[in-house]
Motif scaffolding. Structure first.
Motif: not given
Length: 567
Positions: A517-523
């Motif tokens: 998995e990858t870290p989610t891009w900031p909103g």
């Protein structure tokens, strides 16, 4: 959205240099990582380019059978890219059975629709070697620029496409012999001239392509696109399944781009229940196809490969976005695999961690023009940006917290105008960084990433928790809690570029993503991003993320790899 990404296939003839890495594979990886973080379904496909004369000549020089040489070198290259943290979804081989099958399929379809023509041509025959010499087996003086080591297919100095018979004072690249003559032989030609109208129309539908890409493509078209010989007198390659062409194989530049498709097929067939490879390559599906390559590969990907796809009259997916790169030079001269000039990828990994090279190469990506590599420039930027800016921020934030609050996120204090102002500025910088990565403008993106790290340092210096703790412990706790959250956010934003270091930072704050998995891009809610790590959450300060490359180390690297090349 589905994002199909391919980068130009690295030749199998030896370890690649840094210029080759930044010209295709590394930027494709950065973009693929970013798009995975934003939630898109990404498929990044690449393979070793194993056919043609470079493979045969390299095997000959190594004293190996060409198949054994390619198999061995594939593993060497695969290992290097893995250590560079290149996250291919599949890294295959152009010599695969799937690529043999699909190359022959394309040739049959092109022939069915009248785009293959059999012609008798004059070709160089070496009496010293007792064989016809395919284009890359012939060297000589370029008739266009006078370069004395031009190959029979293309001059690497001026990039002009050539035929072996164009060369002045030709000689065999195998034996060096000049006892050569011209003899008639039969070959197949792709009738590019009959397809160029459709190809140009396709190019015109992409006015957003970089100027480098469209200018090279249009230059070729303006000069007149010739029909292309797509067979060679070689034993290693995809056999030509046509009566009378026994002992001939398809030209490497015909089968290599097809390997993008065939490698996807190989990937799909490993798990057919969950992988529909045709869905990635059939027009009409929700797929955006993005290619990455250096400028010498642009003509083949804007003319020859699309002509092959279009001429098959099958609904193959054509590229939507094509990112071309200029050259990375070594002290102003050319990196060269054949001359072993410059720093090569295996050597780079022995000298400094992968993230140092990844960061410097992307920060200096040769987009609008050539970029110059020197050891001094490399050390200076890595020290300034990685060690002194990012590394220093992470180290002093965590060490201060450990000393004064223990190894957990401290409680106490509320945001002030200082935090709100910083968050507002950060929001703008993240928006710029995101837009620049979306636009595949890497130098601008890395400048924004650098500015994001600098903002964190400026905030910490201005808020001065080491002063506040003497008079207001809660205020110091708020500052450090914000700093720890900035560390997590910096890691998420740096993941596409320096994934090894980003992973260490996320590990430290207990936010490492699960395997695969990858870290989610900031909103858009930056304030929310800066409160993810709540009070009481434990952390483990890592050792210093980056070491300074000092003057002695610079001198050592310069002595090992040399400075400006001669000539």
């Amino acid at each position: 959205m589905k994002i199909l990404i391919t980068s130009a296939l690295p030749y199998i003839n030896g370890v690649k240099h840094l210029g080759n890495l930044v010209g295709s594979i590394l930027p494709a990886d950065v973009y693929a990582r970013f798009k995975r973080q934003t939630g898109d379904e990404v498929l990044y496909i690449c393979a070793t380019d194993e056919h043609g004369t470079p493979a045969e000549l390299a095997a000959l020089e190594a004293g190996q059978d060409v198949a054994d040489f390619c198999r061995e070198q594939y593993e060497v290259q695969r290992s290097i890219y893995e250590r560079f943290h290149i996250a291919f979804d599949y890294f295959g081989r152009s010599s695969s059975p799937d690529n043999h099958e699909l190359t022959q399929h394309f040739a049959r379809k092109l022939d069915e629709h009248g785009f293959i023509e059999e012609r008798e041509i004059n070709q160089v025959f070496s009496n010293d070697d007792g064989r016809f010499l395919p284009d890359r087996y012939v060297e000589g003086e370029c008739p266009n620029c006078g370069y004395e080591r031009a190959r029979g297919d293309q001059c690497e100095n001026c990039t002009k496409l050539l035929d072996p018979t164009d060369l002045i004072n030709p000689r065999s690249a195998v034996s060096g012999g000049t006892n050569i003559e011209i003899r008639a032989t039969k070959h197949l030609f792709l009738r590019q001239s009959a397809l160029i109208g459709e190809v140009e129309e396709w190019i015109d539908r992409h006015p957003d392509w970089p100027h480098l890409v469209t200018s090279i493509a249009k230059k070729w078209i303006k000069e007149g696109v010739r029909d292309r010989c797509i067979t060679r007198d070689l034993s290693w390659g995809v056999p030509v399944d046509r009566p009378g062409f026994e002992g001939k194989v398809f030209y490497v530049w015909f089968d290599a781009p097809i390997a993008y498709i065939s490698t996807t097929k190989t990937w799909g067939e490993e798990d057919p229940e969950n992988r529909d490879w045709k869905a990635w390559w059939t027009e009409g599906n929700d797929v955006s196809y993005v290619q990455f390559m250096a400028k010498d590969n642009i003509p083949f990907h804007t003319i020859s490969f699309p002509a092959t796809e279009i001429g098959s009259r099958e609904p193959w997916k054509l590229v939507d976005r094509l990112k071309g790169f200029n050259w990375l030079t070594y002290y102003g001269g050319k990196f060269s695999t054949s001359s072993k000039r410059g720093i090569f990828t295996d050597q780079a990994l022995e000298e400094e961690p992968a993230d140092y090279w990844r960061y410097w190469l992307m920060a200096n990506a040769p987009e609008s023009g050539d970029s110059v590599f020197t050891v001094d420039r490399f050390a200076e930027q890595c020290n300034k940006d990685l060690a002194h800016t990012l590394g220093n921020f992470v180290n002093r934030t965590m060490k201060f917290c450990e000393k004064n609050f223990g190894a957990e996120v401290p409680a106490g204090g509320d945001w002030t105008e200082a935090e709100r102002a910083m968050a507002t500025e950060l929001e703008g910088l993240i928006a710029d960084y995101t837009q620049q990565l979306e636009a595949i403008e890497f130098r601008k993106a890395l400048a924004s990433l650098r500015a994001i790290w600098s903002l964190g340092n400026n905030y910490l210096a201005s808020a001065a928790p080491w002063t506040e703790i003497k008079q207001d412990r809660d205020r110091a706790a708020c500052i450090i809690r914000t700093g720890l959250n900035l560390t997590r956010l910096f890691a998420v934003l740096a993941w596409p570029v320096i994934p090894g270091s980003a992973e260490k930072m996320l590990d430290a704050v207990g936010c490492r993503p699960a395997e695969g998995e990858t870290p989610t891009w900031p909103g858009q809610d930056v304030e929310g991003e800066l409160t993810v790590l709540e009070p009481g959450r434990p952390f483990t300060a890592p050792p210093p993320l980056f070491k300074v490359i000092d003057e002695d180390r610079v001198a050592e690297l310069t002595a090992t790899y040399g400075g400006a090349p001669e000539g």
